[in-house]
Design an enzyme around this catalytic site. Structure first.
Site, PDB file in Angstrom:
ATOM      1  N   GLU A  36       0.864  -1.168   0.000  1.00 19.23           N
ATOM      2  CA  GLU A  36       0.000   0.000   0.000  1.00 19.23           C
ATOM      3  C   GLU A  36       0.909   1.228   0.000  1.00 19.23           C
ATOM      4  OE1 GLU A  36      -2.759   0.291   3.286  1.00 19.23           O
ATOM      5  OE2 GLU A  36      -3.582   2.170   2.514  1.00 19.23           O
ATOM      6  N   ARG A 261       5.216 -13.329   9.304  1.00 19.25           N
ATOM      7  CA  ARG A 261       5.940 -12.094   9.038  1.00 19.25           C
ATOM      8  C   ARG A 261       7.251 -12.063   9.803  1.00 19.25           C
ATOM      9  NH1 ARG A 261       3.869  -6.905   9.820  1.00 19.25           N
ATOM     10  NH2 ARG A 261       2.043  -7.525   8.685  1.00 19.25           N
ATOM     11  N   LYS A 271       3.938   0.563  10.276  1.00 22.82           N
ATOM     12  CA  LYS A 271       4.073   1.829   9.535  1.00 22.82           C
ATOM     13  C   LYS A 271       3.592   3.006  10.374  1.00 22.82           C
ATOM     14  CE  LYS A 271       3.337   0.096   4.897  1.00 22.82           C
ATOM     15  NZ  LYS A 271       2.280   0.034   3.876  1.00 22.82           N
TER      16      LYS A 271
HETATM   17  P1  ATP Z   1       0.683  -1.998   8.198  1.00 24.95           P
HETATM   18  O1  ATP Z   1       1.921  -1.822   9.032  1.00 24.95           O
HETATM   19  O2  ATP Z   1      -0.073  -0.736   8.010  1.00 24.95           O
HETATM   20  O3  ATP Z   1      -0.153  -3.198   8.565  1.00 24.95           O
HETATM   21  P2  ATP Z   1       1.857  -3.454   6.040  1.00 24.95           P
HETATM   22  O4  ATP Z   1       3.256  -3.445   6.572  1.00 24.95           O
HETATM   23  O5  ATP Z   1       1.065  -4.683   6.048  1.00 24.95           O
HETATM   24  O6  ATP Z   1       1.085  -2.273   6.729  1.00 24.95           O
HETATM   25  P3  ATP Z   1       1.540  -3.331   3.174  1.00 24.95           P
HETATM   26  O7  ATP Z   1       1.937  -2.245   2.266  1.00 24.95           O
HETATM   27  O8  ATP Z   1       0.136  -3.782   3.174  1.00 24.95           O
HETATM   28  O9  ATP Z   1       1.932  -2.824   4.611  1.00 24.95           O
HETATM   29  O10 ATP Z   1       2.512  -4.570   2.978  1.00 24.95           O
HETATM   30  C1  ATP Z   1       2.763  -5.128   1.727  1.00 24.95           C
HETATM   31  C2  ATP Z   1       3.093  -6.579   1.889  1.00 24.95           C
HETATM   32  O11 ATP Z   1       4.207  -6.756   2.740  1.00 24.95           O
HETATM   33  C3  ATP Z   1       1.937  -7.341   2.484  1.00 24.95           C
HETATM   34  O12 ATP Z   1       1.726  -8.499   1.695  1.00 24.95           O
HETATM   35  C4  ATP Z   1       2.399  -7.696   3.856  1.00 24.95           C
HETATM   36  O13 ATP Z   1       1.901  -8.939   4.258  1.00 24.95           O
HETATM   37  C5  ATP Z   1       3.922  -7.758   3.698  1.00 24.95           C
HETATM   38  N1  ATP Z   1       4.581  -7.451   4.961  1.00 24.95           N
HETATM   39  C6  ATP Z   1       4.394  -6.372   5.737  1.00 24.95           C
HETATM   40  N2  ATP Z   1       5.131  -6.448   6.856  1.00 24.95           N
HETATM   41  C7  ATP Z   1       5.822  -7.625   6.794  1.00 24.95           C
HETATM   42  C8  ATP Z   1       6.762  -8.292   7.657  1.00 24.95           C
HETATM   43  N3  ATP Z   1       7.157  -7.766   8.813  1.00 24.95           N
HETATM   44  N4  ATP Z   1       7.262  -9.477   7.249  1.00 24.95           N
HETATM   45  C9  ATP Z   1       6.878 -10.013   6.065  1.00 24.95           C
HETATM   46  N5  ATP Z   1       6.014  -9.442   5.224  1.00 24.95           N
HETATM   47  C10 ATP Z   1       5.476  -8.263   5.571  1.00 24.95           C
END
Ligand code: ATP
Ligand code: MG
Length: 554
Positions: A36, A261, A271
């Protein structure tokens, strides 16, 4: 691909894909990374997109970069560009497959109408509070909305009016008609479209209704022919909904697979928290070298290859994964040990005068750029009768095992001569201000002729030819392993995470390019800051220490 041919770092997702290809269930591999554009990417995202792009590479498929831009309030082109730059920096290429959820707004609208016509979606006009109230809880079923049984005609008309901007934000939403008593909360008539009178970074003022993530994501995957929609575990409970929409619309169904994650110690990755660190000026920006963002790590001097290695090394699984920050730092060290040229810099200088070396003489000594890689050539290192060494390399009353300089002791100057300290000069406060030494001028590049052993080697710079530069000693941003566990993670910020100081450096460290990283011998790895350096006046960021100093403390 057979088991024997599988890449070394196999994981359960690779296994699923291999089996699908072998059994003929799928005939190609198309993945996607769906950020996003509401913030900069961090190391957790790197795990996700390395996995997605890596699988596509391994199986000769492709990986799309798709921006999930369904919430215009928080999204911005600045983030789109930064995210593209980050993914490219790690060496991944989406080719022609740069997509946006907003590319599909027309199609999604048509699909919503289709579901209304099929009696599978309705316009709800309850207030947000009523909706929350009637949703039920994990232990209590929800209550049907009084608007749930509106006629198809009414729903079509209302949805059209929503689209035409006739209603205020929050006055109506479009919901899927599934089951208000489902044990899975995501299936209790989830929202599909909401009213938001907000301009979108790409579609401008064309829309005032926007699809929810759950109504956009799977359909985007389907439109693009994604075969494996790989996401993090928090989406596991959304999978039935993901599948419900695809089934009701009767369109191509990708397979969603969830993995754990990345959690990294001494770091926060939400974020919202990263944005707060920036907005409240705890850091200088998203690219502050202490941030876990990829822009921060790049500015800090972390090589892209080190981050890729890290993402491979930590693996992919289903169980919660906590990785110690030292694992990442070790990847950075390993990589820089290979690639960084060696230079000499003295951070805490004390003057040395060589009494038997002519005051007007300057020698240009040859010093290797990389001792283990002679093919990298040499640079010239000026040597004169006045030098600086590091204060820590001298002790007035040293213990036996101190193999550096002390009164009456000898030490080798790296890439130069062996010197001996004959006299210590102090100021009125008792601080050492100068060391009077003599050099054994017969020891350049060789051991003493009389066979005596000199164990220690220290770094130095020639006082007349050295230049003072700014140096920032970066350390971990948080001093607690899990800052999220602190009452307020802001309190866990390490007050010593950035120390500004200076260093006296050899001439080879002045005419340098932003982003170049060097090993300051015996000190650490330092990278030329891309923002604050000026021609002839570099600012160096400490990328990582030579050894893990935190391991000792634990
Ligand atoms: P927020 O912190 O607002 O929940 P987000 O980190 O999930 O946001 P996105 O832009 O939706 O932000 O993330 C893009 C992709 O990265 C998604 O598929 C999410 O699952 C993956 N992602 C985000 N954080 C992690 C993490 N710590 N480890 C692995 N994948 C991640
Ligand atoms: Mg998310």
């Amino acid at each position: 691909m057979s088991t024997e041919e599988r890449p070394a770092s196999s994981n359960f997702i690779r296994t699923i894909i291999s089996e699908d290809l072998e059994s003929g269930k799928r005939d190609q591999v198309i993945t996607r990374f769906p950020p996003e554009p509401n913030g900069y990417l961090h190391i957790g995202h790197a795990k996700s997109f390395s996995l997605n792009f890596g699988l596509a590479e391994d199986f000769n498929g492709r990986c799309h970069l798709r921006f999930d831009d369904t919430n215009p309030i928080k999204e911005d082109d600045e983030y789109v560009e930064a995210i593209k730059a980050d993914v490219s920096w790690l060496g991944f290429d989406w080719g022609e497959h740069l997509h946006f959820a907003s590319d599909y707004f027309d199609q999604l609208y048509l699909w919503a109408v289709q579901l209304i016509k099929a009696g599978k979606a309705y316009v709800d006009s309850q207030s947000a509070d009523e909706m929350r109230e009637n949703r039920g809880t994990l232990t209590a079923a929800g209550i049907d909305s009084p608007f749930r049984n509106r006629s198809i005609e009414d729903n079509l008309a209302l949805f059209e009016q929503m689209k035409n901007g006739e209603f205020a934000d929050g006055s109506h939403i479009l919901r899927a008609k599934i089951d208000m008593s489902s044990p899975n909360m995501n299936l209790r008539d989830p929202a599909m479209y909401r009213i938001m009178h907000t301009d979108h970074h790409r579609t401008g003022d064309k829309w005032c209704i926007y699809p929810m993530y759950d109504f956009a994501h799977g359909q985007g995957d389907s439109i693009e022919g994604v075969t494996y929609s790989i996401c993090t575990l928090e989406f596991e409970d959304h999978r039935p909904l993901y599948e419900w929409f695809l089934q009701e619309l009767d369109i191509f169904a990708p397979q969603q697979i969830e993995f754990a994650r990345l959690n990294l110690s001494y770091t926060v990755m939400s974020k919202r928290k990263l944005l707060q660190l920036v907005n409240d000026k705890h850091v200088s920006g998203w690219d502050d070298p202490r941030m876990p963002t990829l822009v921060g790590m790049r500015r800090r001097g972390y090589p892209a290859a080190a981050i890729r290695t890290f993402c491979e090394r930590i693996g992919v699984g289903k169980g919660a994964s906590w990785i110690d920050l030292s694992v990442l730092e070790e990847c950075v060290r390993d990589r820089l040990n290979e690639s960084a040229f060696r230079r000499q810099a003295v951070l805490n200088p004390v003057k040395v005068t060589i009494t038997n070396y002519p005051a007007d003489k300057v020698e240009e000594l040859d010093a290797p750029n990389h001792p283990q890689q002679p093919e990298q050539g040499t640079r010239k290192l000026p040597f004169g009768n006045e030098l600086y060494i590091d204060r820590d390399d001298f002790m007035e009353d040293p213990p036996k095992k101190f193999f550096r300089l002390g009164p009456g002791r000898e030490v080798r100057l790296r890439n130069a001569y062996i010197i001996k300290c004959n006299e210590v000069i102090k100021d009125e406060t008792g601080e050492v201000v100068e060391l009077i030494c003599s050099a054994d001028l017969d020891t350049l590049g060789k051991n003493p002729a009389d066979g005596r052993k000199v164990k220690g080697i220290i770094h130095w710079v020639a006082a007349q030819q050295a230049t003072e530069v700014s140096v920032r000693l970066y350390d971990r941003l948080f001093n607690q392993e899990n800052p999220d566990k602190a009452e307020n993670y802001i309190d866990a910020i390490n007050p010593e995470s950035c120390t500004e100081t200076t260093a006296m450096v050899e001439p080879g460290l002045i005419d340098v390019a932003a982003g170049e990283t060097f090993q300051f011998e015996r000190v650490g790895y330092f990278s030329v800051d891309s923002k604050d350096s000026k021609p002839g006046a570099p600012v160096f960021n400490r990328t990582v220490t030579l050894r893990d100093t935190w391991a000792k403390m634990k």
